[in-house]
Design a protein around this motif. Structure first.
Motif, short mmCIF file in Angstrom:
data_model
loop_
_atom_site.label_atom_id
_atom_site.label_comp_id
_atom_site.label_asym_id
_atom_site.label_seq_id
_atom_site.Cartn_x
_atom_site.Cartn_y
_atom_site.Cartn_z
N LEU A 9 68.24 76.81 -13.31
CA LEU A 9 67.55 76.14 -14.41
C LEU A 9 67.31 77.11 -15.55
O LEU A 9 67.10 78.30 -15.34
CB LEU A 9 66.19 75.61 -13.93
CG LEU A 9 66.19 74.70 -12.71
CD1 LEU A 9 64.77 74.48 -12.23
CD2 LEU A 9 66.88 73.39 -13.04
N VAL A 10 67.31 76.56 -16.76
CA VAL A 10 66.86 77.29 -17.94
C VAL A 10 65.62 76.55 -18.44
O VAL A 10 65.67 75.34 -18.66
CB VAL A 10 67.94 77.34 -19.03
CG1 VAL A 10 67.38 77.91 -20.32
CG2 VAL A 10 69.13 78.17 -18.56
N VAL A 30 52.31 81.48 -13.15
CA VAL A 30 53.15 80.43 -12.57
C VAL A 30 54.45 81.02 -12.02
O VAL A 30 54.89 80.64 -10.93
CB VAL A 30 53.43 79.33 -13.63
CG1 VAL A 30 54.55 78.42 -13.19
CG2 VAL A 30 52.17 78.53 -13.87
N LEU A 31 55.04 81.94 -12.74
CA LEU A 31 56.28 82.56 -12.25
C LEU A 31 56.05 83.34 -10.96
O LEU A 31 56.95 83.44 -10.13
CB LEU A 31 56.88 83.46 -13.33
CG LEU A 31 57.43 82.71 -14.55
CD1 LEU A 31 57.78 83.68 -15.67
CD2 LEU A 31 58.63 81.85 -14.18
N ARG A 43 65.95 85.87 -15.26
CA ARG A 43 65.87 86.48 -16.59
C ARG A 43 64.74 85.84 -17.37
O ARG A 43 64.50 84.64 -17.25
CB ARG A 43 67.19 86.25 -17.33
CG ARG A 43 67.33 87.02 -18.61
CD ARG A 43 68.62 87.78 -18.60
NE ARG A 43 68.56 88.77 -19.65
CZ ARG A 43 69.55 89.02 -20.47
NH1 ARG A 43 70.68 88.39 -20.34
NH2 ARG A 43 69.42 89.93 -21.40
N ARG A 44 64.07 86.64 -18.17
CA ARG A 44 62.96 86.15 -19.01
C ARG A 44 63.10 86.81 -20.37
O ARG A 44 63.09 88.04 -20.48
CB ARG A 44 61.63 86.50 -18.36
CG ARG A 44 60.43 85.92 -19.06
CD ARG A 44 59.16 86.26 -18.30
NE ARG A 44 58.00 85.60 -18.88
CZ ARG A 44 56.76 85.80 -18.49
NH1 ARG A 44 56.51 86.65 -17.50
NH2 ARG A 44 55.76 85.17 -19.07
N VAL A 56 65.45 82.01 -17.05
CA VAL A 56 66.52 81.55 -16.17
C VAL A 56 65.98 81.69 -14.75
O VAL A 56 65.58 82.79 -14.34
CB VAL A 56 67.83 82.36 -16.34
CG1 VAL A 56 68.90 81.86 -15.39
CG2 VAL A 56 68.30 82.28 -17.80
N ILE A 57 65.93 80.57 -14.04
CA ILE A 57 65.30 80.51 -12.72
C ILE A 57 66.28 79.90 -11.73
O ILE A 57 66.98 78.95 -12.06
CB ILE A 57 64.02 79.65 -12.78
CG1 ILE A 57 63.03 80.26 -13.78
CG2 ILE A 57 63.40 79.48 -11.40
CD1 ILE A 57 61.86 79.35 -14.14
#
Length: 96
Positions: A9-10, A30-31, A43-44, A56-57
């Protein structure tokens, strides 16, 4: 969903005006919950405007993503921010 059930997911996160610092603290918290649901932050990126973030999860499965969305700790964090909570658009992506 991509091969082997992995979901990528983005997330495009926009902080409420005047609540950027609170929004970033919320996102940090939350992350930190991702792992308990088979998720990981790949990525953040922070926008140069100071009001936007891109994440990017990956989740091991759709079920993991759904359990993350339903996590009561996540809901409590969001409720605590009220109108200052960031807005997020989530897009499922694949490599290619």
């Amino acid at each position: 969903m991509t091969s082997a059930g992995v979901l990528t997911l983005v997330a495009i996160v926009e902080y409420a005006g005047g609540a950027e610092a609170a929004g970033q603290r919320y996102e940090d918290a939350v992350l930190a919950l991702l792992e308990r649901h088979g998720g990981r932050l790949e990525r953040r990126l922070h926008g140069t405007d100071g009001q936007t973030e891109v994440q990017v999860i990956q989740f091991d499965s759709q079920a993991g993503y759904e359990s993350f969305l339903a996590d009561p700790d996540r809901a409590a964090l969001r409720a605590a921010l009220g109108d200052s909570a960031p807005t997020t658009r989530v897009i499922e992506v694949r490599k290619g």
